[in-house]
Design a protein around this motif. Sequence first.
Motif: not given
Length: 212
Positions: A180-186, A191-205
């Motif tokens: 996957x190119x993007x992950x979104x989690x709750x 609230x944070x956004x990080x890119x690791x190994x060209x994958x965007x990981x998003x944590x929602x508040x």
Amino acid sequence: TNTAFIVCGDCGFFKDTLSLWKQKCRKKIDNILSLSNNELYLFRGNHDNPLWFTDNTEEIIENSQTIKVLKDYDILESNVYGKILIIPGAVSIDRSFRIKNLDWWENEGILKLSDNELQSIEKIDVILSHSLPYFTKLSKSQLEVLESRERYLGFRLNVLSSDLEIDRQYLIKVQSFVNASQWVSGHYHISSENILNEVKYISLDIMEFLKL
């Protein structure tokens, strides 16, 4: 209008909240969604009763055409965002403070698929999950305190740090299969956004909205 809202877990279905949902919330929300031509998708977090998201989804949905329950590893297809994989569940770090089968469940965590089952999943563009493979807000000392409490209470489970690591390694493995190119989690209420190994990981508040 014409929007799909997806709640990334911890929808609030635990203890006696289901009766409140049925009596006061569901019809009102269904009417609002219908009038605006929107849909609401829900999948379980670690603070949701897993039973209501697997075998008894009608308890949540009833006859609504706008409210939908997403199960483990459901795949949504979007003309804009591609294939979206749903991975519910997580480990409750505060499980020793909770009551079994009331606001904590032994099967709250991520359902683990075999390598063959993961192999059968086609290329995924976005993962919507409750947890993330590369995120934690627990310090080592906090973890030690929680594990000490679990030992004192005689929890007949894996050590908390072990359960968290098992989930982390499993999610890393999932990513290696689906790319996957993007992950979104709750899960983490941060609230944070990080890119690791060209994958965007998003944590929602809590109550944070993200437009994909």
